[in-house]
Design a protein around this motif. Sequence first.
Motif, PDB file in Angstrom:
ATOM      1  N   ILE A 133      34.504  45.006   6.385  1.00  0.00           N
ATOM      2  CA  ILE A 133      34.965  43.628   6.591  1.00  0.00           C
ATOM      3  C   ILE A 133      36.437  43.653   6.976  1.00  0.00           C
ATOM      4  O   ILE A 133      37.263  44.220   6.256  1.00  0.00           O
ATOM      5  CB  ILE A 133      34.786  42.765   5.320  1.00  0.00           C
ATOM      6  CG1 ILE A 133      33.356  42.880   4.782  1.00  0.00           C
ATOM      7  CG2 ILE A 133      35.159  41.314   5.612  1.00  0.00           C
ATOM      8  CD1 ILE A 133      32.292  42.382   5.729  1.00  0.00           C
ATOM      9  N   LEU A 134      36.755  43.019   8.088  1.00  0.00           N
ATOM     10  CA  LEU A 134      38.147  42.828   8.493  1.00  0.00           C
ATOM     11  C   LEU A 134      38.538  41.397   8.170  1.00  0.00           C
ATOM     12  O   LEU A 134      37.874  40.454   8.617  1.00  0.00           O
ATOM     13  CB  LEU A 134      38.328  43.088   9.987  1.00  0.00           C
ATOM     14  CG  LEU A 134      39.696  42.747  10.564  1.00  0.00           C
ATOM     15  CD1 LEU A 134      40.782  43.614   9.937  1.00  0.00           C
ATOM     16  CD2 LEU A 134      39.705  42.870  12.076  1.00  0.00           C
ATOM     17  N   VAL A 135      39.584  41.232   7.397  1.00  0.00           N
ATOM     18  CA  VAL A 135      40.107  39.909   7.067  1.00  0.00           C
ATOM     19  C   VAL A 135      41.440  39.749   7.785  1.00  0.00           C
ATOM     20  O   VAL A 135      42.356  40.542   7.575  1.00  0.00           O
ATOM     21  CB  VAL A 135      40.296  39.742   5.545  1.00  0.00           C
ATOM     22  CG1 VAL A 135      40.872  38.359   5.234  1.00  0.00           C
ATOM     23  CG2 VAL A 135      38.971  39.940   4.813  1.00  0.00           C
ATOM     24  N   ILE A 136      41.539  38.735   8.617  1.00  0.00           N
ATOM     25  CA  ILE A 136      42.774  38.462   9.357  1.00  0.00           C
ATOM     26  C   ILE A 136      43.531  37.366   8.618  1.00  0.00           C
ATOM     27  O   ILE A 136      43.103  36.219   8.566  1.00  0.00           O
ATOM     28  CB  ILE A 136      42.474  38.021  10.802  1.00  0.00           C
ATOM     29  CG1 ILE A 136      41.633  39.069  11.524  1.00  0.00           C
ATOM     30  CG2 ILE A 136      43.775  37.758  11.559  1.00  0.00           C
ATOM     31  CD1 ILE A 136      41.151  38.632  12.898  1.00  0.00           C
ATOM     32  N   GLY A 137      44.644  37.739   8.012  1.00  0.00           N
ATOM     33  CA  GLY A 137      45.434  36.789   7.239  1.00  0.00           C
ATOM     34  C   GLY A 137      45.297  37.032   5.752  1.00  0.00           C
ATOM     35  O   GLY A 137      44.185  37.189   5.237  1.00  0.00           O
ATOM     36  N   ALA A 138      46.437  37.074   5.060  1.00  0.00           N
ATOM     37  CA  ALA A 138      46.443  37.362   3.626  1.00  0.00           C
ATOM     38  C   ALA A 138      46.865  36.152   2.807  1.00  0.00           C
ATOM     39  O   ALA A 138      47.386  36.292   1.706  1.00  0.00           O
ATOM     40  CB  ALA A 138      47.366  38.546   3.328  1.00  0.00           C
ATOM     41  N   GLY A 139      46.645  34.936   3.336  1.00  0.00           N
ATOM     42  CA  GLY A 139      46.881  33.725   2.564  1.00  0.00           C
ATOM     43  C   GLY A 139      45.770  33.528   1.540  1.00  0.00           C
ATOM     44  O   GLY A 139      44.963  34.445   1.281  1.00  0.00           O
ATOM     45  N   PRO A 140      45.688  32.352   0.932  1.00  0.00           N
ATOM     46  CA  PRO A 140      44.707  32.132  -0.137  1.00  0.00           C
ATOM     47  C   PRO A 140      43.267  32.426   0.262  1.00  0.00           C
ATOM     48  O   PRO A 140      42.535  33.080  -0.491  1.00  0.00           O
ATOM     49  CB  PRO A 140      44.913  30.656  -0.488  1.00  0.00           C
ATOM     50  CG  PRO A 140      46.352  30.400  -0.174  1.00  0.00           C
ATOM     51  CD  PRO A 140      46.631  31.215   1.061  1.00  0.00           C
ATOM     52  N   ALA A 141      42.835  31.957   1.434  1.00  0.00           N
ATOM     53  CA  ALA A 141      41.445  32.179   1.834  1.00  0.00           C
ATOM     54  C   ALA A 141      41.168  33.661   2.018  1.00  0.00           C
ATOM     55  O   ALA A 141      40.162  34.195   1.535  1.00  0.00           O
ATOM     56  CB  ALA A 141      41.144  31.416   3.120  1.00  0.00           C
ATOM     57  N   GLY A 142      42.060  34.355   2.727  1.00  0.00           N
ATOM     58  CA  GLY A 142      41.840  35.763   2.997  1.00  0.00           C
ATOM     59  C   GLY A 142      41.870  36.621   1.752  1.00  0.00           C
ATOM     60  O   GLY A 142      41.030  37.513   1.561  1.00  0.00           O
ATOM     61  N   SER A 143      42.825  36.353   0.874  1.00  0.00           N
ATOM     62  CA  SER A 143      42.959  37.173  -0.332  1.00  0.00           C
ATOM     63  C   SER A 143      41.796  36.968  -1.287  1.00  0.00           C
ATOM     64  O   SER A 143      41.281  37.929  -1.884  1.00  0.00           O
ATOM     65  CB  SER A 143      44.285  36.860  -1.032  1.00  0.00           C
ATOM     66  OG  SER A 143      45.378  37.285  -0.239  1.00  0.00           O
ATOM     67  N   VAL A 144      41.358  35.719  -1.463  1.00  0.00           N
ATOM     68  CA  VAL A 144      40.238  35.459  -2.364  1.00  0.00           C
ATOM     69  C   VAL A 144      38.947  36.028  -1.779  1.00  0.00           C
ATOM     70  O   VAL A 144      38.128  36.619  -2.499  1.00  0.00           O
ATOM     71  CB  VAL A 144      40.117  33.954  -2.663  1.00  0.00           C
ATOM     72  CG1 VAL A 144      38.751  33.609  -3.236  1.00  0.00           C
ATOM     73  CG2 VAL A 144      41.203  33.537  -3.651  1.00  0.00           C
ATOM     74  N   ALA A 145      38.746  35.906  -0.473  1.00  0.00           N
ATOM     75  CA  ALA A 145      37.564  36.499   0.151  1.00  0.00           C
ATOM     76  C   ALA A 145      37.579  38.012  -0.024  1.00  0.00           C
ATOM     77  O   ALA A 145      36.566  38.624  -0.393  1.00  0.00           O
ATOM     78  CB  ALA A 145      37.510  36.136   1.631  1.00  0.00           C
ATOM     79  N   ALA A 146      38.733  38.630   0.223  1.00  0.00           N
ATOM     80  CA  ALA A 146      38.839  40.078   0.076  1.00  0.00           C
ATOM     81  C   ALA A 146      38.550  40.505  -1.358  1.00  0.00           C
ATOM     82  O   ALA A 146      37.825  41.494  -1.594  1.00  0.00           O
ATOM     83  CB  ALA A 146      40.230  40.539   0.506  1.00  0.00           C
ATOM     84  N   ALA A 147      39.107  39.778  -2.318  1.00  0.00           N
ATOM     85  CA  ALA A 147      38.893  40.131  -3.720  1.00  0.00           C
ATOM     86  C   ALA A 147      37.430  39.966  -4.118  1.00  0.00           C
ATOM     87  O   ALA A 147      36.869  40.803  -4.836  1.00  0.00           O
ATOM     88  CB  ALA A 147      39.793  39.271  -4.605  1.00  0.00           C
ATOM     89  N   MET A 148      36.805  38.885  -3.653  1.00  0.00           N
ATOM     90  CA  MET A 148      35.389  38.683  -3.965  1.00  0.00           C
ATOM     91  C   MET A 148      34.527  39.792  -3.368  1.00  0.00           C
ATOM     92  O   MET A 148      33.608  40.315  -4.018  1.00  0.00           O
ATOM     93  CB  MET A 148      34.925  37.318  -3.448  1.00  0.00           C
ATOM     94  CG  MET A 148      35.442  36.142  -4.253  1.00  0.00           C
ATOM     95  SD  MET A 148      34.866  34.554  -3.595  1.00  0.00           S
ATOM     96  CE  MET A 148      35.352  33.451  -4.937  1.00  0.00           C
ATOM     97  N   LEU A 149      34.808  40.184  -2.146  1.00  0.00           N
ATOM     98  CA  LEU A 149      34.039  41.240  -1.499  1.00  0.00           C
ATOM     99  C   LEU A 149      34.262  42.588  -2.178  1.00  0.00           C
ATOM    100  O   LEU A 149      33.341  43.400  -2.291  1.00  0.00           O
ATOM    101  CB  LEU A 149      34.399  41.303  -0.020  1.00  0.00           C
ATOM    102  CG  LEU A 149      33.893  40.110   0.808  1.00  0.00           C
ATOM    103  CD1 LEU A 149      34.631  40.014   2.133  1.00  0.00           C
ATOM    104  CD2 LEU A 149      32.386  40.223   1.040  1.00  0.00           C
ATOM    105  N   ARG A 150      35.477  42.831  -2.627  1.00  0.00           N
ATOM    106  CA  ARG A 150      35.758  44.078  -3.341  1.00  0.00           C
ATOM    107  C   ARG A 150      35.001  44.144  -4.664  1.00  0.00           C
ATOM    108  O   ARG A 150      34.618  45.226  -5.111  1.00  0.00           O
ATOM    109  CB  ARG A 150      37.270  44.216  -3.598  1.00  0.00           C
ATOM    110  CG  ARG A 150      38.070  44.668  -2.398  1.00  0.00           C
ATOM    111  CD  ARG A 150      37.636  46.041  -1.919  1.00  0.00           C
ATOM    112  NE  ARG A 150      37.669  47.012  -3.006  1.00  0.00           N
ATOM    113  CZ  ARG A 150      36.809  48.018  -3.151  1.00  0.00           C
ATOM    114  NH1 ARG A 150      35.815  48.168  -2.292  1.00  0.00           N
ATOM    115  NH2 ARG A 150      36.924  48.861  -4.161  1.00  0.00           N
TER     116      ARG A 150
END
Length: 421
Positions: A18-35
């Motif tokens: 998964i590539l997440v573009i942007g580390a604001g709230p949406a990106g960080s929470v999505a990344a954390a959930m996927l991890r």
Amino acid sequence: MNAAVDTGSPAPVERTEILVIGAGPAGSVAAAMLRQHGRKVLMLERQQFPRFSIGESLLPQSMEYIEAAGLLQDVVEAGFQYKNGAAFVHGEATTAFNFRDKFSPGWGTTYQVQRADFDDVLARGAERLGATLRFGDEVLAVEPGEQPAVQVRRPDGSEYRIEADFILDASGFARLLPRLLQLESPSNFPVRGAIFCHVRDHIPADAGFDRNKILITTHPEHIDVWYWTIPFSNGCCSLGVVAEPSFFERYEGDDLQKLQAIVAEDPNLTRLLAKAEWAVLPVRRITGYSANVSSLWGPGYALLGNAGEFLDPVFSSGVTIAFKSAQLASACLERRYAGQTVDWEAEFAVPLRAGVKTFRRFVEAWYEGGFQKIIFHPDQQPEVRRMISSILAGYAWDTRNPYVDDPTGRRMRVLEQLCGA
């Protein structure tokens, strides 16, 4: 967490799930959930953190997503200003909502945050959970499809390619994929702007100002002009005014002078901010921030948060919508990795826009003046007030609430008529 660079290619190629573009709230929470589910996640953030962003008053519904992402302790320990509700003022009329007294179950408290710090806390939390986080890398081009890819430029000017199973665009107001893929469509909201800054407020403890609530003030003469006052834990406030751009041009001077002049027109804010030190962060202006797209997803990608749609700051819905989009997208991707067929329209776009539509009805009613009649009405029914409190607290997806399950807005209009009679 990603495979080694393929040095045999003219431009190095990197592979991730998964590539997440942007580390604001949406990106960080999505990344954390996927991890949390063991996915390999690469986050690219064009800017360096911490950096300023608008959207500083969270809604309690947000806490559910922060908790589910495994980031609750990170946020709690950061020392942000506690928030339990919202206060409204229009002239002599006042009212306040305690978000713990609401129709929907769930969190009733949250925080008011300096976004530079808050976003950094979330991004570092996602990194702690195993996401790869890179600052300064800029996406130049995107290739959608079953195996989407992007071209990226590093801060030193060199370029490389990333191939992924899926891309989540959490680029916020930069709206990267909507621009690159021509997905942008006009918002049907009138163009509005905001002038804002941070002030060291020096509001006395006995001034009747509840630092545990955002204060929303309607202009004494113009119901479609309003101010936000968001207290922080460091003795400062975020202070802003929202209006159509032509309103600002009635005032002389630079944006700070305009903001000061408009604030001076409200007696309560003038009293509260009599000793304030202005512009401890520089004054800023944004205009035409409402945005929309033709689709929230496509082959190999989905749009999160402000990259997809942004309504208006009046009810602080932006971060909550961003988190909800992250939760829905993460759940869809987990079903995909489990071998299930995912209908991104039915399972992501439709439920996300259902809550956005609820917020939209409230925003429209605010600017038309009807919602103000409701909240300032002297004889409010407690149960109806709790239903409204739930939506103001971010629970715009709780269809048990009659004012959420109101696709035509009929209940809201009837309530407006009753309160205006």
